[in-house]
Motif scaffolding. Structure first.
Motif, PDB file in Angstrom:
ATOM      1  N   ARG A  14      -5.259  17.945  45.473  1.00  0.00           N
ATOM      2  CA  ARG A  14      -5.332  17.110  44.279  1.00  0.00           C
ATOM      3  C   ARG A  14      -4.232  17.513  43.287  1.00  0.00           C
ATOM      4  O   ARG A  14      -3.567  16.661  42.701  1.00  0.00           O
ATOM      5  N   PHE A  15      -4.061  18.812  43.113  1.00  0.00           N
ATOM      6  CA  PHE A  15      -3.034  19.337  42.208  1.00  0.00           C
ATOM      7  C   PHE A  15      -1.641  18.871  42.636  1.00  0.00           C
ATOM      8  O   PHE A  15      -0.852  18.369  41.830  1.00  0.00           O
ATOM      9  N   ASN A  16      -1.324  19.017  43.918  1.00  0.00           N
ATOM     10  CA  ASN A  16      -0.010  18.639  44.432  1.00  0.00           C
ATOM     11  C   ASN A  16       0.235  17.140  44.293  1.00  0.00           C
ATOM     12  O   ASN A  16       1.313  16.705  43.869  1.00  0.00           O
ATOM     13  N   ALA A  17      -0.759  16.347  44.681  1.00  0.00           N
ATOM     14  CA  ALA A  17      -0.615  14.893  44.611  1.00  0.00           C
ATOM     15  C   ALA A  17      -0.403  14.435  43.180  1.00  0.00           C
ATOM     16  O   ALA A  17       0.418  13.535  42.903  1.00  0.00           O
ATOM     17  N   THR A  18      -1.118  15.056  42.265  1.00  0.00           N
ATOM     18  CA  THR A  18      -0.991  14.679  40.853  1.00  0.00           C
ATOM     19  C   THR A  18       0.392  15.015  40.316  1.00  0.00           C
ATOM     20  O   THR A  18       0.964  14.246  39.527  1.00  0.00           O
ATOM     21  N   LEU A  19       0.961  16.143  40.735  1.00  0.00           N
ATOM     22  CA  LEU A  19       2.318  16.492  40.302  1.00  0.00           C
ATOM     23  C   LEU A  19       3.323  15.427  40.740  1.00  0.00           C
ATOM     24  O   LEU A  19       4.192  15.014  39.952  1.00  0.00           O
ATOM     25  N   ALA A  20       3.232  14.988  41.989  1.00  0.00           N
ATOM     26  CA  ALA A  20       4.162  13.966  42.482  1.00  0.00           C
ATOM     27  C   ALA A  20       3.979  12.662  41.732  1.00  0.00           C
ATOM     28  O   ALA A  20       4.961  11.988  41.370  1.00  0.00           O
ATOM     29  N   ALA A  21       2.725  12.287  41.462  1.00  0.00           N
ATOM     30  CA  ALA A  21       2.469  11.039  40.738  1.00  0.00           C
ATOM     31  C   ALA A  21       2.937  11.133  39.292  1.00  0.00           C
ATOM     32  O   ALA A  21       3.531  10.187  38.758  1.00  0.00           O
ATOM     33  N   ASN A  22       2.686  12.287  38.653  1.00  0.00           N
ATOM     34  CA  ASN A  22       3.120  12.449  37.260  1.00  0.00           C
ATOM     35  C   ASN A  22       4.632  12.383  37.129  1.00  0.00           C
ATOM     36  O   ASN A  22       5.147  11.926  36.097  1.00  0.00           O
ATOM     37  N   ARG A  23       5.339  12.823  38.159  1.00  0.00           N
ATOM     38  CA  ARG A  23       6.812  12.758  38.129  1.00  0.00           C
ATOM     39  C   ARG A  23       7.296  11.335  38.370  1.00  0.00           C
ATOM     40  O   ARG A  23       8.470  11.014  38.134  1.00  0.00           O
ATOM     41  N   GLY A  24       6.417  10.455  38.816  1.00  0.00           N
ATOM     42  CA  GLY A  24       6.795   9.068  39.091  1.00  0.00           C
ATOM     43  C   GLY A  24       7.358   8.849  40.457  1.00  0.00           C
ATOM     44  O   GLY A  24       7.824   7.753  40.787  1.00  0.00           O
ATOM     45  N   ALA A  25       7.309   9.901  41.317  1.00  0.00           N
ATOM     46  CA  ALA A  25       7.914   9.824  42.648  1.00  0.00           C
ATOM     47  C   ALA A  25       6.895   9.545  43.736  1.00  0.00           C
ATOM     48  O   ALA A  25       7.242   9.548  44.917  1.00  0.00           O
ATOM     49  N   GLY A  26       5.646   9.308  43.358  1.00  0.00           N
ATOM     50  CA  GLY A  26       4.634   9.076  44.376  1.00  0.00           C
ATOM     51  C   GLY A  26       3.361   8.509  43.792  1.00  0.00           C
ATOM     52  O   GLY A  26       3.236   8.314  42.575  1.00  0.00           O
ATOM     53  N   ILE A  27       2.413   8.269  44.671  1.00  0.00           N
ATOM     54  CA  ILE A  27       1.096   7.753  44.316  1.00  0.00           C
ATOM     55  C   ILE A  27       0.066   8.789  44.746  1.00  0.00           C
ATOM     56  O   ILE A  27       0.145   9.326  45.860  1.00  0.00           O
ATOM     57  N   ALA A  28      -0.878   9.105  43.867  1.00  0.00           N
ATOM     58  CA  ALA A  28      -1.987   9.987  44.202  1.00  0.00           C
ATOM     59  C   ALA A  28      -3.240   9.135  44.327  1.00  0.00           C
ATOM     60  O   ALA A  28      -3.579   8.388  43.411  1.00  0.00           O
ATOM     61  N   ALA A  29      -3.917   9.240  45.466  1.00  0.00           N
ATOM     62  CA  ALA A  29      -5.119   8.424  45.688  1.00  0.00           C
ATOM     63  C   ALA A  29      -6.018   9.106  46.700  1.00  0.00           C
ATOM     64  O   ALA A  29      -5.527   9.794  47.606  1.00  0.00           O
ATOM     65  N   PRO A  30      -7.329   8.935  46.578  1.00  0.00           N
ATOM     66  CA  PRO A  30      -8.207   9.433  47.642  1.00  0.00           C
ATOM     67  C   PRO A  30      -7.999   8.609  48.906  1.00  0.00           C
ATOM     68  O   PRO A  30      -7.586   7.436  48.832  1.00  0.00           O
ATOM     69  N   ALA A  31      -8.267   9.196  50.058  1.00  0.00           N
ATOM     70  CA  ALA A  31      -8.061   8.470  51.318  1.00  0.00           C
ATOM     71  C   ALA A  31      -8.832   7.159  51.325  1.00  0.00           C
ATOM     72  O   ALA A  31      -8.323   6.126  51.773  1.00  0.00           O
ATOM     73  N   ARG A  32     -10.055   7.185  50.810  1.00  0.00           N
ATOM     74  CA  ARG A  32     -10.866   5.964  50.814  1.00  0.00           C
ATOM     75  C   ARG A  32     -10.317   4.901  49.848  1.00  0.00           C
ATOM     76  O   ARG A  32     -10.713   3.746  49.903  1.00  0.00           O
ATOM     77  N   GLY A  33      -9.391   5.315  48.969  1.00  0.00           N
ATOM     78  CA  GLY A  33      -8.809   4.361  48.023  1.00  0.00           C
ATOM     79  C   GLY A  33      -7.512   3.741  48.502  1.00  0.00           C
ATOM     80  O   GLY A  33      -6.881   2.964  47.771  1.00  0.00           O
ATOM     81  N   ILE A  34      -7.086   4.065  49.719  1.00  0.00           N
ATOM     82  CA  ILE A  34      -5.851   3.493  50.258  1.00  0.00           C
ATOM     83  C   ILE A  34      -6.126   2.070  50.728  1.00  0.00           C
ATOM     84  O   ILE A  34      -6.967   1.832  51.590  1.00  0.00           O
ATOM     85  N   THR A  35      -5.422   1.132  50.168  1.00  0.00           N
ATOM     86  CA  THR A  35      -5.585  -0.285  50.512  1.00  0.00           C
ATOM     87  C   THR A  35      -4.247  -0.861  50.920  1.00  0.00           C
ATOM     88  O   THR A  35      -3.203  -0.217  50.778  1.00  0.00           O
ATOM     89  N   ALA A  36      -4.286  -2.094  51.396  1.00  0.00           N
ATOM     90  CA  ALA A  36      -3.041  -2.784  51.738  1.00  0.00           C
ATOM     91  C   ALA A  36      -2.156  -2.917  50.498  1.00  0.00           C
ATOM     92  O   ALA A  36      -0.921  -2.794  50.591  1.00  0.00           O
ATOM     93  N   GLU A  37      -2.769  -3.137  49.347  1.00  0.00           N
ATOM     94  CA  GLU A  37      -1.994  -3.262  48.105  1.00  0.00           C
ATOM     95  C   GLU A  37      -1.310  -1.940  47.755  1.00  0.00           C
ATOM     96  O   GLU A  37      -0.144  -1.923  47.328  1.00  0.00           O
ATOM     97  N   THR A  38      -2.031  -0.828  47.941  1.00  0.00           N
ATOM     98  CA  THR A  38      -1.442   0.483  47.670  1.00  0.00           C
ATOM     99  C   THR A  38      -0.238   0.738  48.565  1.00  0.00           C
ATOM    100  O   THR A  38       0.825   1.185  48.104  1.00  0.00           O
ATOM    101  N   LEU A  39      -0.388   0.447  49.850  1.00  0.00           N
ATOM    102  CA  LEU A  39       0.706   0.690  50.795  1.00  0.00           C
ATOM    103  C   LEU A  39       1.876  -0.249  50.548  1.00  0.00           C
ATOM    104  O   LEU A  39       3.044   0.151  50.705  1.00  0.00           O
TER     105      LEU A  39
END
Length: 367
Positions: A305-330
């Motif tokens: 969670r910590f790592n994913a949040t760092l990437a998202a906060n930098r704007g270089a990625g998306i942080a999401a739970p596996a169950r929250g991955i949708t076609a729209e997210t991808l």
């Protein structure tokens, strides 16, 4: 020089580029680890097993049973260094005797250790040689060493070491715009671990290609986002490549735009890819940043969670739970220009950091 690592592939492989640079400069280098970490031998470096009976799963289960509240937070990814201290305190207690014995036998001039392998610093203190802390995660290594050492009172007492002294130097691998770490900057790299890259992964395909990987550690969240990606893939205009899917998933019927591969050098495949979806491990976050590709990191147990949040906060990625991955997210992952631009910017930042060979002289000056 002795290189000390926790007994996990994701911990030892990021230490190997510097270890290989030291070897190539003419130094005798020995890697000290155990269990899964012994895969470091694939690099051609000599490796010593300092805990032949080591069982990470047994340790993890025992820690979770004794500390249920921390276990709950650890599974949610909110325990921070508290959970790491409990788990890796026990890990290092089991590594300590073998690590010290090896240092006494081999007489290194210097020990390079990662923050999850404080037993390496203990061994250096026991034989009276300098130690260098080599970051391999996105946590603050100083804090990790501090809280883990608090759990090593028994090992310190056994080996007549009053306390673990500060390192003679530290090496920081996180790009400063993503996380702050103490020490000499080092361009992040990781040993690939073998495998061959198929020709079709060397060049971009007709559609954006998304690599999907999972953890090298079994346990909660280890399967990562693969099932969620497969469930949404046929509604996304992209090609998905599952890297090392588990047996059940690889044998199941997959959408037409989903392919599978075994172990590959992921860093070599990323430049021709549009994005990486992964379990949130620090090596995966940093690997995507090195390549300059957007990433979707799942929030999960441990540091994920910590790592994913760092990437998202930098704007270089998306942080999401596996169950929250949708076609729209991808779809956003492969079409969002701002994500892509931020990933490229961090990649350039990392490229400006010194490679391992440039740190060799500085390390030599300590020995």
């Amino acid at each position: 020089m002795l290189v000390a690592s926790a007994p996990l592939i994701g911990h030892v492989f990021p230490l190997l580029p510097l270890a290989l640079a030291l070897r190539d400069a003419g130094h005798d280098v020995l890697v000290a680890t155990a269990a899964d970490g012994l895969a470091a031998a694939r690099s051609g470096l000599p490796v010593r097993d300092v805990a032949p009976a080591f069982d990470f799963g047994r340790i993890a289960r025992g820690v979770m049973l004794r500390h249920p509240l921390v276990a709950r937070a650890e599974l949610a990814g909110t325990a921070g260094t508290r959970g790491a201290a409990l788990l890796f305190g026990q890990v290092n207690d089991e590594l300590a005797d073998g690590m010290v014995a090896l240092a006494q036998e081999w007489s290194p001039d210097l020990v390079v250790y990662e923050p999850f392998a404080v037993a390496g610093a203990l061994a250096a203190a026991r034989v009276g040689v300098p130690a260098v802390r080599h970051e391999n995660s996105l946590f603050d290594g100083r804090e990790l060493v501090r809280v883990t050492t608090e759990r090593l009172t028994g090992a310190l007492r056994r080996h007549r070491v009053a306390t673990i002294p500060p390192p003679a130097a530290a090496i920081a691998v996180a790009p400063p715009s993503v996380a702050t770490q103490d020490g000499w900057p080092l361009r992040y790299d990781s040993y690939a671990g073998g495998g061959e890259l198929p020709d079709w992964l060397r060049e971009p395909g007709d559609r954006p290609r998304v690599l999907v990987s999972r953890s090298t550690v079994a346990g909660p969240g280890g399967a990562g986002p693969m099932r969620a990606v497969v469930a949404a893939a046929d509604r996304v205009d992209a090609e998905f490549v599952l890297v090392r899917p588990n047996g059940r998933l690889s044998r199941s019927a997959l959408p037409a735009n989903v392919r599978t591969v075994d172990w590959i050098p992921l860093a070599a495949a990323l430049p021709a890819s549009a994005a990486l979806v992964h379990h949130g491990g620090a090596g995966s976050v940093l690997g995507a940043l090195v390549a300059g590709v957007p990433q979707l990191a799942t929030v999960g147990p441990g540091d994920r969670r910590f790592n994913a949040t760092l990437a998202a906060n930098r704007g270089a990625g998306i942080a999401a739970p596996a169950r929250g991955i949708t076609a729209e997210t991808l779809s956003r992952l492969v079409t969002d220009a701002e994500l892509a631009a931020a990933a490229v910017k961090v990649s350039r930042e990392i490229a400006a950091m010194p490679p391992p060979a440039e740190l060799v002289a500085r390390i030599e000056s300590l020995g």
